[in-house]
Design an enzyme around this catalytic site. Structure first.
Site, mmCIF file in Angstrom:
data_model
loop_
_atom_site.group_PDB
_atom_site.id
_atom_site.type_symbol
_atom_site.label_atom_id
_atom_site.label_comp_id
_atom_site.label_asym_id
_atom_site.label_seq_id
_atom_site.Cartn_x
_atom_site.Cartn_y
_atom_site.Cartn_z
ATOM 1 N N HIS A 164 41.743 19.410 44.210
ATOM 2 C CA HIS A 164 41.096 18.518 43.253
ATOM 3 C C HIS A 164 40.096 17.583 43.942
ATOM 4 O O HIS A 164 39.099 17.186 43.337
ATOM 5 C CB HIS A 164 42.149 17.724 42.492
ATOM 6 N N GLU A 167 29.742 46.455 40.367
ATOM 7 C CA GLU A 167 30.113 45.872 41.663
ATOM 8 C C GLU A 167 30.633 46.899 42.654
ATOM 9 O O GLU A 167 30.812 46.580 43.828
ATOM 10 C CB GLU A 167 31.201 44.814 41.459
ATOM 11 N N ASP A 194 30.050 41.597 45.685
ATOM 12 C CA ASP A 194 30.985 42.698 45.915
ATOM 13 C C ASP A 194 30.269 44.021 46.138
ATOM 14 O O ASP A 194 30.731 44.850 46.926
ATOM 15 C CB ASP A 194 31.955 42.828 44.737
ATOM 16 N N CYS A 249 23.458 38.982 39.118
ATOM 17 C CA CYS A 249 24.047 37.686 39.471
ATOM 18 C C CYS A 249 24.576 37.791 40.890
ATOM 19 O O CYS A 249 24.404 38.792 41.557
ATOM 20 C CB CYS A 249 25.147 37.298 38.485
#
Length: 588
Positions: free
Chosen positions: A198, A438, A462, A509
């Site tokens: 966090h 991918e 990937d 992407c």
């Protein structure tokens, strides 16, 4: 001038960690060490007083966390600020409180010892998990435990930090991160923690550069040292020499220079100088990035990584929780589209529960996990469909390697549609379904796969890894992870050509889309839509405006005939030079 790689290879004063929040900062160090809490394990004589003191300490802890929650809401998006609300809920857990009180009454020992012992049991269970996010949540609970004990001992949290310093610490709790940020902290460095901690998440929200998981920062860096924190690459330089300071000051100047004049591109389309438009969409990990997405001038969200919800929550979210998240995103980006990717679980991402396998990259990943766990998959599909009522939501399947995986997924989606229709719940009946390309099998059969769906999106991270048979996280073979390899360039070209034969759009992407050096090549290869980091979009628009589509095609044809990565990279760099484009990779 030496390259980034040369500077770090030669540096003897460097520490490596995990790049948790992007940015570069040069400043003095504040070594943040918290006083160790000593636990009193004595016997008690007045049980009722001990129980009363416990309730008082818990109430004081709640007030403190509620105050921090209010500060967090002012500083960052409310979804992320809810970390502190979740901590208050732990303090309201009746089973936990009841167990502590029972033990105080039966064992007649100091409340602080019982609190420490009881909460530590929960932490030990979390730390036994192989999941990084479970270990991180154990650290969050440490904060709650110490807070109650400190209030039982009636001690105050002390900090002598002055403004404009870099905080170096063993670890940081969410509360530490928020409270320290009020002193205009320039950066964070920690020994422990990962991308899912966090503290890292809050650093990204507050735009404070951070490097975590260094293991030895506090034992190597001294209070008052001058350090450079590179949150882009995950490095720290301690008391940098003149050459290193000059290099990074130039990098900072370059960042400032790059930002100049970008405002004019915000509301403009991404057009080549001969009028060819490229759709630039944003990659989004968490809802807190939406303000950056909107201010960047993105034409929608090209990739929403839903597995990050699991990272933040530490568990699979329910249907209603997902519906709320997806609905908020779709309404904020409307009328532009959002592409929601199904949970990409496994590999180097979120692990599936405690499932262990010898080679996770070639095992249960992405769509394979979802098809084996239909309830999880259906819960997400139903949530996505419910959020699609404004007709700007699309759904994407990760790590698809066979036609049958697509068909099985479509059957489950149709099943969910029938259920919602039966319950008279509105949704987009024509919601578009796409896949990530991918793996080599999907690339080779791109046309056949495209005929099964509405769109394709090339996931370069990937795809490069599997094409080159190289683990992108392994330093020993990192030089073989080549985005400009002729094999990679030709594969992307093949996918685009085959998708167009099927009459389906194809986007790209992954990190290659955000590598500004790759943009002219990708445009020339026929990619009409790129999904990248929101912060990179204005830079990408400016680069695209500098060249013509015709010249980009000439560049790509030239690169397709090349035989080495070096050859292709030199051709692209020459293209930047003759078109007077600032040479930059990944902004810095």
């Amino acid at each position: 001038m030496k390259s980034f790689k040369q500077i770090f290879n030669e540096a003897e004063n460097k520490i490596a960690g995990i790049a948790a929040a992007p940015g570069i900062v040069i400043s003095k160090v504040y070594l943040f060490t918290k006083e160790k809490i000593k636990i009193n394990d004595g016997e008690i004589t007045d049980i009722e007083e001990a129980v009363s003191n416990l309730y008082e300490a818990i109430e004081k802890s709640k007030k403190e966390l509620n105050k921090i929650f209010s500060i967090a809401k002012e500083k960052m998006e409310e979804t992320r600020a809810a970390i502190f609300e979740a901590q208050v809920m732990i303090l309201d857990d009746p089973i936990l409180i009841e167990n502590i009180i029972k033990r105080i009454r039966s064992e007649k020992r100091q409340p602080e010892y019982i609190v420490h012992d009881e909460i530590s049991k929960y932490q030990d269970l979390m730390r036994m998990s192989h999941e990084s996010y479970m270990s991180e949540r154990a650290q969050d609970i440490e904060d709650i435990k110490n807070r109650i004990i400190r209030n039982l001992q009636k001690r105050r949290w002390k900090s002598k930090i002055t403004n404009d310093l870099i905080v170096v610490s063993d670890s940081l709790t969410p509360a530490d991160t928020i409270l320290l940020s009020r002193c205009n902290v320039k950066g964070f460095v920690t020994d422990h923690g990962g991308l899912t901690s966090h503290a890292a998440i809050i650093s990204r929200s507050l735009n404070i550069p951070a490097v975590v998981g260094t293991h030895n920062a506090t034992s190597t860096i001294k209070d008052g040292d001058n350090i450079i924190v590179d949150g882009f690459h995950g490095y720290i330089l301690i008391n940098p020499n003149d050459e290193q300071l000059k290099f990074f000051k130039k990098k900072l100047e370059h960042l400032i220079e790059l930002r100049k004049g970008l405002e004019e591109f915000k509301d403009k389309p991404a057009l080549t100088n001969d009028g060819h438009e490229i759709q630039l969409m944003a990659n989004v990990d968490v809802t807190g990035e939406m303000d950056i997405v909107i201010s960047s001038g993105a034409k929608g969200i090209g990739l929403y990584r839903t597995e990050q919800i699991i990272e933040e929550l530490g568990e699979f979210p329910g249907e209603q929780e997902q519906t709320t998240i997806y609905s908020k995103l779709s309404s904020r980006i409307y009328p532009d589209n959002i592409i929601i990717r199904a949970f990409d679980i496994g590999g180097d991402k979120v692990k599936f529960l405690n499932f262990e396998e010898p080679n996770p990259f070639l095992g249960m990943r992405g769509i394979r996990v979802l098809l084996e766990n239909k309830l999880i998959f259906k819960t997400q599909i139903r949530a996505v469909l419910k959020a699609s009522k404004d007709k700007n939501v699309q759904f994407m399947l990760p790590m698809v390697s066979t036609i049958s995986e697509i068909r099985k997924s479509k059957e489950i989606i149709d099943e969910c549609k029938r259920e919602l229709k039966s319950d008279k719940i509105p949704f987009d009946k024509q919601m578009k379904i796409g896949i990530m390309v991918e793996v080599p099998s999907a690339a080779v059969m791109a046309r056949e796969f495209a005929l099964e769906v509405d769109f394709l999106s090339i996931g370069t991270n990937d795809l490069i890894q599997y094409l080159m048979a190289v683990d992108r996280g392994n330093d020993f073979v990192s030089d073989l992870y080549q985005e400009f390899s002729p094999a990679v360039v030709r594969t992307i070209s093949h996918i685009v050509i085959e998708a167009k034969k099927a009459g389906k759009p194809v986007s790209l992407c992954g990190e290659m889309a955000g590598d500004t050096l790759a943009i002219p090549l990708l445009v020339g290869l026929g990619i009409n839509s790129l999904s990248l980091s929101p912060a990179t979009i204005p830079y990408a628009k400016r680069i695209i405006s500098k060249f013509s589509f015709e010249k980009a095609q000439e560049l790509s044809n030239d690169c397709l005939n090349s035989l080495t990565e070096t050859e292709i990279q030199h051709k692209i760099e020459h293209f930047f030079k003759i078109h007077d484009i600032t040479r930059t990779r990944n902004i810095i």
